[in-house]
Design an enzyme around this catalytic site. Sequence first.
Site, PDB file in Angstrom:
ATOM      1  N   ARG A   1       0.804  -1.203   0.000  1.00  0.00           N
ATOM      2  CA  ARG A   1       0.000   0.000   0.000  1.00  0.00           C
ATOM      3  C   ARG A   1       0.847   1.268   0.000  1.00  0.00           C
ATOM      4  NH1 ARG A   1      -4.800   0.153   3.356  1.00  0.00           N
ATOM      5  NH2 ARG A   1      -4.398  -2.053   2.960  1.00  0.00           N
ATOM      6  N   THR A   2       1.823   1.340   0.881  1.00  0.00           N
ATOM      7  CA  THR A   2       2.672   2.531   0.941  1.00  0.00           C
ATOM      8  C   THR A   2       3.491   2.667  -0.341  1.00  0.00           C
ATOM      9  OG1 THR A   2       2.816   2.306   3.349  1.00  0.00           O
ATOM     10  CG2 THR A   2       4.444   3.708   2.302  1.00  0.00           C
TER      11      THR A   2
ATOM     12  N   LYS B   1      23.909  -9.504   0.871  1.00  0.00           N
ATOM     13  CA  LYS B   1      25.196 -10.125   0.524  1.00  0.00           C
ATOM     14  C   LYS B   1      26.352  -9.407   1.196  1.00  0.00           C
ATOM     15  CE  LYS B   1      23.463 -11.114  -4.112  1.00  0.00           C
ATOM     16  NZ  LYS B   1      23.542 -10.538  -5.450  1.00  0.00           N
TER      17      LYS B   1
ATOM     18  N   ARG C   1      12.078   2.201   2.238  1.00  0.00           N
ATOM     19  CA  ARG C   1      11.537   1.525   3.411  1.00  0.00           C
ATOM     20  C   ARG C   1      12.481   0.386   3.755  1.00  0.00           C
ATOM     21  NH1 ARG C   1       5.953   1.240   5.028  1.00  0.00           N
ATOM     22  NH2 ARG C   1       5.718  -0.164   6.801  1.00  0.00           N
TER      23      ARG C   1
ATOM     24  N   HIS D   1       7.836   6.986  10.197  1.00  0.00           N
ATOM     25  CA  HIS D   1       7.130   6.819   8.930  1.00  0.00           C
ATOM     26  C   HIS D   1       6.468   8.184   8.689  1.00  0.00           C
ATOM     27  CE1 HIS D   1       4.886   5.282   5.704  1.00  0.00           C
ATOM     28  NE2 HIS D   1       4.021   4.508   6.310  1.00  0.00           N
TER      29      HIS D   1
END
Lengths: 338, 338, 338
Positions: free
Chosen positions: A57-58, A86, A107, A135
Amino acid sequence: MDFRGAHIISVQQFQRSDVERIFSVADSMEPFARRKQVSKALDGAILGNMFFEPSTRTRVSFGCAFNMLGGHVRETAEAGASSITKGESLYDTARVISGYSDIIVMRHPRAGSVAEFAEASRVPVINGGDGVNEHPSQALLDLYTIRKELESRQRNIDGMRIGMVGDLKHGRTVHSLSRLLRLYRDITFNLISPKQLRMTAEIVSELRQAGHTVIETEDMARGLHDNDTIYLTRIQEERFASRLEADVYRGRFRLNQAIYTRHCQPNTVIMHPMPRDTRAEANELDEDLNQHPNLAIFRQADNGVLVRMALFALVLDVVDQAPRQVQEAGWYTGRRFE
Amino acid sequence: MDFRGAHIISVQQFQRSDVERIFSVADSMEPFARRKQVSKALDGAILGNMFFEPSTRTRVSFGCAFNMLGGHVRETAEAGASSITKGESLYDTARVISGYSDIIVMRHPRAGSVAEFAEASRVPVINGGDGVNEHPSQALLDLYTIRKELESRQRNIDGMRIGMVGDLKHGRTVHSLSRLLRLYRDITFNLISPKQLRMTAEIVSELRQAGHTVIETEDMARGLHDNDTIYLTRIQEERFASRLEADVYRGRFRLNQAIYTRHCQPNTVIMHPMPRDTRAEANELDEDLNQHPNLAIFRQADNGVLVRMALFALVLDVVDQAPRQVQEAGWYTGRRFE
Amino acid sequence: MDFRGAHIISVQQFQRSDVERIFSVADSMEPFARRKQVSKALDGAILGNMFFEPSTRTRVSFGCAFNMLGGHVRETAEAGASSITKGESLYDTARVISGYSDIIVMRHPRAGSVAEFAEASRVPVINGGDGVNEHPSQALLDLYTIRKELESRQRNIDGMRIGMVGDLKHGRTVHSLSRLLRLYRDITFNLISPKQLRMTAEIVSELRQAGHTVIETEDMARGLHDNDTIYLTRIQEERFASRLEADVYRGRFRLNQAIYTRHCQPNTVIMHPMPRDTRAEANELDEDLNQHPNLAIFRQADNGVLVRMALFALVLDVVDQAPRQVQEAGWYTGRRFE
């Protein structure tokens, strides 16, 4: 603050005037978000929409906001696929990826990671959520929604009363929203939660020092009765000693039509950061309120696009160009805001 | 070669003049990659960016390169999600997917798969890496970086000296880069690796037959002291009999500030195909060199976009149109190349 | 039906005139799909390409179709990443996601989910496949292919004979295609399958009631000999009591060059919904037919783009604008339809 080329990492970087600037730009984005007009202000620009933790959604909301200003979106949604796994440092990832795009939304599951990434990035970075930390676009869209909902009811953020319900200890959204509200004047916070999940003492103290009123209670009925807005969050069963104890709390921190009618003032706005858990064992905000005119949760989601468009326009400095480089939307857009 | 409509599968398909053509087109892409101008040469064209093996960085680099020429990008990054896993042949996949786009970049874990795919494709295919086999755009961006770095130091590829360090046996990048360098004249290769990880005899022999000088050594100090460029790769612990043995080698094939200062000539360019493993147990290229002006690894990554734009422009035959169909970038691009 | 703003959920919602309207619009999309021209009819519009179940091919086909009309595509391909798995209702997901885009294509593993989603959506929704239930764009592209293939052989859908082979009980594609064919006149269905995998009685009865001829047989030779088109599907071993029994059937319901030549009329069109399983133990449609001019499976896939463009153009009401807002494709497109 000077938005031009800035990183947007934390709500703590804003003054009240910054927040109001964002909201006024968000207002100006309405014609594009409502698909009456198409803006070409970012025609040719590229967003690197880097989600190292899933959040459909974001991610889609940021991507659409960029598209609505005319830009391209390149993205990743592959948690485990990145070179980060890695052994690559965030410094290297940032230096490399910032060579590909004009702005990055990131994010990442680890708190502090986005700030670290931004420091090495050669283009502006917007925090799309860094674990338990921040956020900021969510907090902004929450406050923007409060402002809009109250204005349509002839009220203001200054002097407002907000009830926050649920897990106030771990909820990232209520923390950030509180810190934005702190920039305003004379707000009454009704903090409604089980004792174990009370708002952190640090934030309560910040709010009181800034002159706001903070009332903490475990009594849903008492906490609900005197608010302009109530903001619900999920009660997290796993925080309790036993399922039995969780059951007790769950029953006491839910909102539904009956509770709303009995305890809330008639014009109280209902908000939730979404997703809400509609399974019977959670159900903190009942679907029997879905048609209620004061249920603002879907307007909240719509506002997210406006706020994210505003952030892009401010940081990339196209606020003035957005309304000039337009064309009419030539396709059917009739059902959108029925 | 005639680039128009060609598949780009292997560095072996290039003559020196082809490589130079690619580099000259890459040079002409600078204004777009630096976001001074936006090109619309591929406005409406579609890239099928098909990654059947995760590689965020390469995928995003190709996608951004296509966007910078004005095109759309459709893509997949789902290793297991493809019909290939349901028993579909590469022939079928290629026939179907090549009906959707104007050009395809394909990455796949199996060596030879991209060539097989290209044979059935109805649109040009660029190899984005087929397992242990080839990754031609990486080799091209490596050589393009060498050219640029040396030119800014008043040197040329012809007559240059390059030190290659680490796992030269399994490293796809050093193999392909060597094969491109073979097209030039009078190059000295200082191949620095543990005995077990020496460059394949086939490539050493090809280089010598083409008139180049190849010096193989296990002695880092000796190998480092006389180069224009050093190209580091990861020492892969799993190749050794024991961790103890790997520890010995690991310590001997690392580069850091102290080793660089002691053993390299002052103007030696430092390269690495990225990602570098910055965990303590690997750390083949130390972060204490991050601010060193001769560290070219991030310029390498930036050059990848230019080289990939050049490949798209050549194969889709829009080299002449790219600089004509432009507009100014209207948004903030100030931080990009600070 | 009025396509403007409509949801496309099931083939059952179409009349024959609707299907013919879709096909006539699909015909008009040829210049864009063949990359002779670029349409800007959906310039600025956004498709939410929401795949909650992996399907690279269908997802990319829809995305490219939207790009070919000039629109942006935002998408998800992450089965487990959605809030749906965190207890969010489809109602909430639909309300939120429909605020981001102008039209949604949704694929989801659960039958009925797309209809449920569409009911809550504020923008038109196209079913991209809801589990065992429906995949209407596949049925439309199948029928569109039949129409085109027959027309080039001077025949029509009315009066045609079609052989359907394989698992007719569970195959979503043969069910939906049958329901579309039912809208036409006087069709002969040769249904060729093992007894255990016969077409559902409900559909057979619907077809007969509509005046069509249905012949059911387990005898491949008998079923194949009198058709304009044969439509193959996968025999699913897991449906049989034993591998031995499956082996028997597998051998009997395959098509290859020898069987085709022996049993089919010379001009019979060969179709398959793809992907076909080319592993030896499946191989329902042998690769020895790959060069056969009557093998229409890749044309089928190409037609999918045309049909999906038509659906977008109809639902978003830009059918008339598509051919007006065009520019010439300026890049190399020579190999596409060699």
